[in-house]
Design a protein around this motif. Structure first.
Motif, short mmCIF file in Angstrom:
data_model
loop_
_atom_site.label_atom_id
_atom_site.label_comp_id
_atom_site.label_asym_id
_atom_site.label_seq_id
_atom_site.Cartn_x
_atom_site.Cartn_y
_atom_site.Cartn_z
N LEU A 109 0.83 -1.21 0.00
CA LEU A 109 0.00 0.00 0.00
C LEU A 109 0.86 1.26 0.00
O LEU A 109 0.48 2.27 -0.61
N ALA A 110 2.01 1.20 0.64
CA ALA A 110 2.92 2.36 0.61
C ALA A 110 3.42 2.60 -0.81
O ALA A 110 3.46 3.76 -1.26
N PHE A 112 1.91 1.81 -3.55
CA PHE A 112 0.79 2.34 -4.33
C PHE A 112 0.56 3.82 -4.03
O PHE A 112 0.48 4.64 -4.96
N ASN A 113 0.45 4.17 -2.76
CA ASN A 113 0.12 5.55 -2.40
C ASN A 113 1.23 6.53 -2.76
O ASN A 113 0.96 7.62 -3.28
N SER A 115 3.35 6.14 -5.16
CA SER A 115 3.33 6.22 -6.63
C SER A 115 2.20 7.13 -7.12
O SER A 115 2.40 7.93 -8.03
N VAL A 116 1.03 7.01 -6.52
CA VAL A 116 -0.11 7.85 -6.92
C VAL A 116 0.22 9.32 -6.67
O VAL A 116 -0.03 10.18 -7.53
N PHE A 117 0.80 9.62 -5.51
CA PHE A 117 1.15 11.02 -5.21
C PHE A 117 2.24 11.54 -6.14
O PHE A 117 2.21 12.70 -6.55
N LEU A 148 -9.13 7.80 -3.52
CA LEU A 148 -7.86 7.19 -3.09
C LEU A 148 -8.11 5.89 -2.33
O LEU A 148 -7.41 4.90 -2.55
N ILE A 149 -9.13 5.88 -1.49
CA ILE A 149 -9.48 4.64 -0.77
C ILE A 149 -9.92 3.56 -1.75
O ILE A 149 -9.49 2.40 -1.66
N ASN A 152 -6.94 2.15 -3.44
CA ASN A 152 -6.21 1.20 -2.61
C ASN A 152 -6.86 -0.18 -2.64
O ASN A 152 -6.17 -1.20 -2.75
#
Length: 181
Positions: A109-110, A112-113, A115-117, A148-149, A152
């Protein structure tokens, strides 16, 4: 014998690299494919990594990522391929080595998040895409949080799909495609 193996590696890498790039280009035609096309294109690199190792898979990923940056018209799609969905099937090999399930989940999840940011930071601030900037300006902060949720959750489903598709490739497709002569 060594030269034949090298030729096969290059040929397989070229074929699956071209397939990845074609998938990204086809995804540019359909607006709904912004996230689906990079996910499928990333999976197309898996056979190279399985047959010839992570380094060969990473080389194909690097070539496709560089070409996608210049050739694919949808920059959001190419950025998601470059910063997340293109390399994730390769990175998953290392993530699965984390024995603690909670830590492994947190690492996924880190990735993913972050990368999205990074993707949206680049697309909104550094290389602003006008349509995307306008879309984000019109969207409320709460809705972006919900997206964002949802992203995820979708990413975790994608993670399970990658695991099962790689297992299917190794068990069913690989023996048929690469029979020993």
């Amino acid at each position: 014998m060594r030269r034949e193996a090298s030729s096969r590696r290059i040929a397989l890498g070229g074929v699956f690299g071209a397939l990845s790039l074609v998938i990204l280009l086809m995804g540019s035609v359909f607006p709904a494919a912004t996230f689906v096309a990079p996910a499928i294109a990333g999976l197309a690199i898996v056979p190279v990594a399985v047959e010839y190792g992570i380094r060969s898979g990473a080389a194909v990923y690097g070539a496709v990522a560089l070409l996608a940056l210049f050739v694919v018209p949808d920059k959001e799609m190419s950025m998601f391929f470059i910063f997340l969905l293109g390399h994730y099937p390769l990175a998953k090999v290392f993530l699965e080595r984390i024995r603690n399930k909670a830590l492994r989940l947190a690492a996924k999840l880190a990735i993913f998040n972050v990368s999205v940011f990074i993707v949206y930071g680049l697309l909104l601030v550094l290389f602003p895409v006008a349509a995307l900037v306008e879309e984000f300006a019109d969207t409320g902060q709460a809705f972006l949080g919900i997206l964002l949720i949802a992203g995820n959750i979708t990413f975790l489903i994608y993670d399970m799909a990658v695991k099962r598709l790689v297992a299917y490739y190794c068990a069913a497709l690989r023996p048929r495609l690469f029979r020993q002569r």
